[in-house]
Motif scaffolding. Structure first.
Motif, short mmCIF file in Angstrom:
data_model
loop_
_atom_site.label_atom_id
_atom_site.label_comp_id
_atom_site.label_asym_id
_atom_site.label_seq_id
_atom_site.Cartn_x
_atom_site.Cartn_y
_atom_site.Cartn_z
N GLN A 64 0.84 -1.21 0.00
CA GLN A 64 0.00 0.00 0.00
C GLN A 64 0.88 1.26 0.00
O GLN A 64 0.62 2.20 -0.76
CB GLN A 64 -0.91 -0.02 1.23
CG GLN A 64 -1.89 1.12 1.29
CD GLN A 64 -2.80 1.02 2.51
OE1 GLN A 64 -2.44 0.44 3.53
NE2 GLN A 64 -3.97 1.60 2.40
N GLU A 65 1.92 1.27 0.83
CA GLU A 65 2.81 2.43 0.87
C GLU A 65 3.56 2.58 -0.45
O GLU A 65 3.78 3.69 -0.92
CB GLU A 65 3.79 2.29 2.04
CG GLU A 65 3.12 2.51 3.39
CD GLU A 65 4.06 2.29 4.57
OE1 GLU A 65 5.26 2.04 4.35
OE2 GLU A 65 3.57 2.38 5.71
N ARG A 66 3.95 1.45 -1.07
CA ARG A 66 4.62 1.50 -2.36
C ARG A 66 3.69 2.09 -3.42
O ARG A 66 4.07 2.95 -4.21
CB ARG A 66 5.08 0.10 -2.78
CG ARG A 66 5.94 0.09 -4.03
CD ARG A 66 6.25 -1.32 -4.50
NE ARG A 66 5.10 -1.96 -5.11
CZ ARG A 66 4.65 -1.71 -6.33
NH1 ARG A 66 5.23 -0.80 -7.07
NH2 ARG A 66 3.59 -2.34 -6.81
N GLU A 67 2.43 1.64 -3.41
CA GLU A 67 1.44 2.15 -4.36
C GLU A 67 1.21 3.64 -4.14
O GLU A 67 1.10 4.41 -5.10
CB GLU A 67 0.12 1.39 -4.24
CG GLU A 67 0.15 0.00 -4.83
CD GLU A 67 0.38 -0.01 -6.33
OE1 GLU A 67 -0.15 0.88 -7.03
OE2 GLU A 67 1.12 -0.89 -6.80
N GLN A 68 1.12 4.05 -2.87
CA GLN A 68 0.92 5.47 -2.57
C GLN A 68 2.11 6.29 -3.03
O GLN A 68 1.95 7.38 -3.59
CB GLN A 68 0.68 5.67 -1.07
CG GLN A 68 -0.69 5.21 -0.61
CD GLN A 68 -0.86 5.28 0.91
OE1 GLN A 68 0.10 5.40 1.65
NE2 GLN A 68 -2.10 5.20 1.35
N ALA A 69 3.32 5.79 -2.77
CA ALA A 69 4.52 6.51 -3.19
C ALA A 69 4.58 6.60 -4.71
O ALA A 69 4.91 7.66 -5.27
CB ALA A 69 5.77 5.82 -2.64
N LEU A 70 4.26 5.50 -5.39
CA LEU A 70 4.25 5.49 -6.85
C LEU A 70 3.21 6.46 -7.39
O LEU A 70 3.48 7.25 -8.31
CB LEU A 70 3.99 4.07 -7.35
CG LEU A 70 4.03 3.85 -8.86
CD1 LEU A 70 5.40 4.21 -9.41
CD2 LEU A 70 3.68 2.41 -9.18
N SER A 71 2.03 6.42 -6.80
CA SER A 71 0.95 7.31 -7.21
C SER A 71 1.35 8.77 -6.99
O SER A 71 1.13 9.63 -7.85
CB SER A 71 -0.29 6.99 -6.38
OG SER A 71 -1.45 7.18 -7.09
#
Length: 194
Positions: free
Chosen positions: A57-64
Motif C-alpha cells: 500500500q505504501e509503495r502504491e501510494q509513493a508510486l501514485s
C-alpha cells in the motif's frame, strides 16, 4: 493378605495412577505447546501478511504520488512553454510596423464602424505610438475622432458616449480570442499529442 501386601498394592496402584496422570499431563502439555506453536505461526503469518499489505500500500501510494508530481511538473512546464509562445506572439504583434500595422488597424476599425452607424460621433482609442496612424485612418470615417490612448499592442477601442457602445478591437483582444479558440490545436502541435 497381609497389611504390607495391601499397602504395596495401594502404592503400586498409586504409582500407576500417578504415572498415568503424569503421562496425561505430558500429553496435554505437548498438545498445549503444539496449539500454542500453531497459533504463534498463524499470528506470525498474519503479521507478515499485514506487513506485506502495508508495504504494498505504501509503495502504491509513493508510486501514485510520484506519478502525480511528475504529471504536475509536466503540466507546469507546458504552461510555461505556452506562456512563452504567447509572450513571443505578443512581442511579434507589438513590433508590427508600416503597411502591415496600418492594414490590420484599418480592418479592425472598419469591423467596429457598423456598431456606430447613426451615432453623432465616436472616439477611437489605441496605442499611444499609433496616434498619427489613427488620425489618418479616422479621416476615412465621418464623426470618428482620436481619443486618449489605451495600453494595448495596437488596434482600436471605439466608444460612443451617446449610445454607450464600446467595441474592443485591439490586437490584444483579437490575440486572446484566437488563442483561446485554438489553444488545443496549439498545444497539440507543440507537444505532438495526436
Amino acid at each position: 493378605m497381609s497389611l504390607d501386601t495391601v499397602v504395596e498394592d495401594i502404592r503400586d496402584e498409586a504409582r500407576t495412577r500417578a504415572e498415568e496422570i503424569r503421562a496425561e499431563g505430558e500429553q496435554r502439555a505437548e498438545q498445549i505447546i503444539e496449539e500454542a506453536e500453531a497459533d504463534a505461526e498463524e499470528v506470525e503469518a498474519d503479521a507478515e501478511a499485514e506487513v506485506e499489505r502495508t508495504i504494498e500500500q505504501e509503495r502504491e501510494q509513493a508510486l501514485s504520488s510520484a506519478k502525480l508530481e511528475a504529471k504536475q511538473a509536466r503540466l507546469e512546464a507546458r504552461r510555461e512553454l505556452l506562456q512563452d509562445v504567447y509572450d513571443d506572439v505578443e512581442s511579434e504583434i507589438a513590433a508590427l510596423e508600416g503597411e502591415r500595422r496600418e492594414a490590420l488597424t484599418r480592418t479592425l476599425l472598419s469591423a467596429a464602424a457598423p456598431e456606430f452607424e447613426g451615432a453623432d460621433s465616436a472616439r477611437v482609442r489605441g496605442r499611444e505610438e499609433d496616434a498619427d496612424l489613427l488620425e489618418m485612418i479616422c479621416e476615412d470615417h465621418d464623426g470618428f475622432e482620436v481619443g486618449e490612448p489605451v495600453d494595448c499592442l495596437g488596434g482600436v477601442v471605439v466608444e460612443s458616449e451617446g449610445s454607450r457602445v464600446r467595441v474592443n478591437n485591439t490586437f490584444d483582444s483579437v490575440l486572446e480570442e484566437v488563442w483561446e479558440d485554438n489553444l488545443r490545436e496549439i498545444s497539440e502541435r507543440l507537444f505532438e499529442e495526436r
